[in-house]
Design an enzyme around this catalytic site. Structure first.
Site, mmCIF file in Angstrom:
data_model
loop_
_atom_site.group_PDB
_atom_site.id
_atom_site.type_symbol
_atom_site.label_atom_id
_atom_site.label_comp_id
_atom_site.label_asym_id
_atom_site.label_seq_id
_atom_site.Cartn_x
_atom_site.Cartn_y
_atom_site.Cartn_z
ATOM 1 N N HIS A 182 -8.332 -6.651 -3.556
ATOM 2 C CA HIS A 182 -7.549 -5.843 -2.601
ATOM 3 C C HIS A 182 -7.292 -6.673 -1.335
ATOM 4 C CE1 HIS A 182 -6.392 -2.673 0.151
ATOM 5 N NE2 HIS A 182 -6.144 -1.924 -0.909
ATOM 6 N N GLU A 218 0.708 -4.582 -4.212
ATOM 7 C CA GLU A 218 0.569 -3.907 -2.924
ATOM 8 C C GLU A 218 1.028 -4.825 -1.792
ATOM 9 O OE1 GLU A 218 -2.543 -0.568 -3.204
ATOM 10 O OE2 GLU A 218 -3.566 -2.379 -2.603
HETATM 11 P P1 PGA Z 1 -2.456 3.446 1.423
HETATM 12 O O1 PGA Z 1 -3.421 2.359 0.795
HETATM 13 O O2 PGA Z 1 -2.031 4.367 0.315
HETATM 14 O O3 PGA Z 1 -3.307 4.155 2.459
HETATM 15 O O4 PGA Z 1 -1.300 2.726 2.012
HETATM 16 C C1 PGA Z 1 -3.145 1.803 -0.451
HETATM 17 C C2 PGA Z 1 -4.190 0.793 -0.790
HETATM 18 O O5 PGA Z 1 -4.658 0.073 0.098
HETATM 19 O O6 PGA Z 1 -4.613 0.678 -1.952
#
Ligand code: PGA
Length: 230
Positions: free
Chosen positions: A98, A156
């Site tokens: 992540h 992401e």
């Molecule tokens: P968020 O986070 O939905 O709060 O933008 C997504 C993530 O970090 O996996």
């Protein structure tokens, strides 16, 4: 109909009583709207894995479990680490790479790759988070050395995480295509400011197979709506 993964990333949130409260709100919503082709994967903090597992079992809920991190080492003298063998008692999935870990805890591609190796060796399914194609290529090389296959990628973009400014579904779809060009036919999820309002626009994109949800997964009603609307 394609399969959708809907992953709740609770990050470093919730106390034990808040975990229980979440299940109170969620259970009802889910029972009213049974999940069919959608796999829901709940990823709480390590300390609540046993409690979450108990609540899922007691409620006979169709929810899978994932961990938010894994040690890059096996068992042994690594004070404070939680390793893949231990996680296997509770989860099928583990989030690796992540961007918050890459940024705040110095996780380099090498460390991410070691963690992938730990997951593969212990039959955990990594949900590999990437924010650019270089990270995909680095993982691809590692996977080849394990003679394994990445099963789930979460794309992401950093600017979309926790900001309320999601990527456009079209751009996420293009990125998914680029990832699949590198890795073959792997399910790609989108993550970054997903809500009950916008989830459907991502879920319907041809190359996307679901979403990774941070903030909006903390509220059981919002998360239930995300599952329903996806
Ligand atoms: P968020 O986070 O939905 O709060 O933008 C997504 C993530 O970090 O996996």
């Amino acid at each position: 109909m394609k399969k959708l993964y809907i992953v709740a990333n609770w990050k470093s949130n919730k106390t034990r009583s808040e975990v229980d409260e979440w299940f109170h709100g969620f259970e009802l919503a889910l029972l009213q709207d049974p999940v069919i082709r959608k796999e829901v994967i709940l990823c709480p903090s390590f300390v609540y894995l046993p409690r979450v597992k108990q609540l899922i079992t007691e409620g006979s809920l169709p929810i899978s479990m994932g961990a938010l991190n894994v040690s890059s080492f096996g068992s042994g003298a690594y004070t404070g680490e939680v390793n893949a063998i231990q996680l296997k008692d509770y989860v099928q999935y583990v989030i690796i790479g992540h961007s918050e870990r890459r940024k705040n805890f110095g996780e380099t591609d090498d460390i991410v790759n070691q963690k992938l190796g730990q997951a593969f060796e212990n039959n955990l399914i990594p949900i590999l988070c990437v924010s650019n194609i270089e990270q995909v290529i680095s993982a691809k090389l590692q996977v080849q050395s394990y003679n394994s296959k990445i099963k789930i990628i979460a794309y992401e973009p950093v600017a979309a995480i926790g900001t309320g400014n999601p990527d456009t579904p079209q751009k996420a779809n293009e990125m998914a295509m680029a990832i699949q060009k590198e890795l073959g036919d792997v399910p790609v999820l989108y993550g970054g400011s997903v809500t009950a309002e916008n989830v459907h626009s991502f879920a319907i994109m041809e190359q996307l197979n679901g979403v990774l949800v941070g903030k909006a997964s903390l509220d059981p009603h919002e998360f239930s709506s995300i599952i329903t609307n996806a």
